[in-house]
Design a protein around this motif. Structure first.
Motif, PDB file in Angstrom:
ATOM      1  N   THR A 134     -55.491  -5.506 -70.663  1.00 37.80           N
ATOM      2  CA  THR A 134     -55.525  -4.356 -71.577  1.00 37.80           C
ATOM      3  C   THR A 134     -54.172  -3.661 -71.614  1.00 37.80           C
ATOM      4  O   THR A 134     -54.044  -2.582 -72.172  1.00 37.80           O
ATOM      5  N   ASP A 135     -53.179  -4.299 -71.027  1.00 37.02           N
ATOM      6  CA  ASP A 135     -51.821  -3.773 -71.026  1.00 37.02           C
ATOM      7  C   ASP A 135     -51.307  -3.676 -72.460  1.00 37.02           C
ATOM      8  O   ASP A 135     -51.488  -4.599 -73.268  1.00 37.02           O
ATOM      9  N   VAL A 136     -50.674  -2.577 -72.770  1.00 40.73           N
ATOM     10  CA  VAL A 136     -50.185  -2.326 -74.130  1.00 40.73           C
ATOM     11  C   VAL A 136     -49.220  -3.416 -74.597  1.00 40.73           C
ATOM     12  O   VAL A 136     -49.291  -3.862 -75.742  1.00 40.73           O
ATOM     13  N   ASN A 137     -48.326  -3.866 -73.725  1.00 39.86           N
ATOM     14  CA  ASN A 137     -47.359  -4.894 -74.120  1.00 39.86           C
ATOM     15  C   ASN A 137     -48.051  -6.218 -74.440  1.00 39.86           C
ATOM     16  O   ASN A 137     -47.687  -6.897 -75.401  1.00 39.86           O
ATOM     17  N   TYR A 138     -49.043  -6.588 -73.638  1.00 39.15           N
ATOM     18  CA  TYR A 138     -49.801  -7.808 -73.904  1.00 39.15           C
ATOM     19  C   TYR A 138     -50.513  -7.710 -75.245  1.00 39.15           C
ATOM     20  O   TYR A 138     -50.470  -8.637 -76.060  1.00 39.15           O
ATOM     21  N   LEU A 139     -51.194  -6.592 -75.496  1.00 41.16           N
ATOM     22  CA  LEU A 139     -51.933  -6.415 -76.737  1.00 41.16           C
ATOM     23  C   LEU A 139     -51.001  -6.402 -77.948  1.00 41.16           C
ATOM     24  O   LEU A 139     -51.311  -6.977 -78.991  1.00 41.16           O
ATOM     25  N   ARG A 140     -49.843  -5.786 -77.792  1.00 38.71           N
ATOM     26  CA  ARG A 140     -48.848  -5.761 -78.877  1.00 38.71           C
ATOM     27  C   ARG A 140     -48.352  -7.173 -79.178  1.00 38.71           C
ATOM     28  O   ARG A 140     -48.258  -7.580 -80.344  1.00 38.71           O
TER      29      ARG A 140
END
Length: 66
Positions: free
Chosen positions: A41-47
């Motif tokens: 759910t890390d923002v960088n992964y999702l981005r």
């Protein structure tokens, strides 16, 4: 025009990234991801996942389950 898509639960044991590649290779138009497919759910992964889906031309379909 009809669009064809599939949900990640149809191919269990794959990550969202792996499933996106499968859907792209099959030439489908839409991808639907179950929460279990997300590796993080890390923002960088999702981005990065969102960018990858956009590059592949796969709109992400979201469902709100109650």
């Amino acid at each position: 025009m009809m669009k064809i898509g599939t949900m990640s639960l149809n191919v269990r044991g794959t990550t969202a990234t792996q499933f996106a590649q499968i859907v792209y290779d099959l030439g489908f138009d839409v991808i639907e991801l179950h929460y279990r497919a997300f590796e993080s759910t890390d923002v960088n992964y999702l981005r990065d996942l969102k960018k990858d889906l956009m590059r592949k031309g796969l709109p992400l379909r979201l469902h709100r389950y109650q």
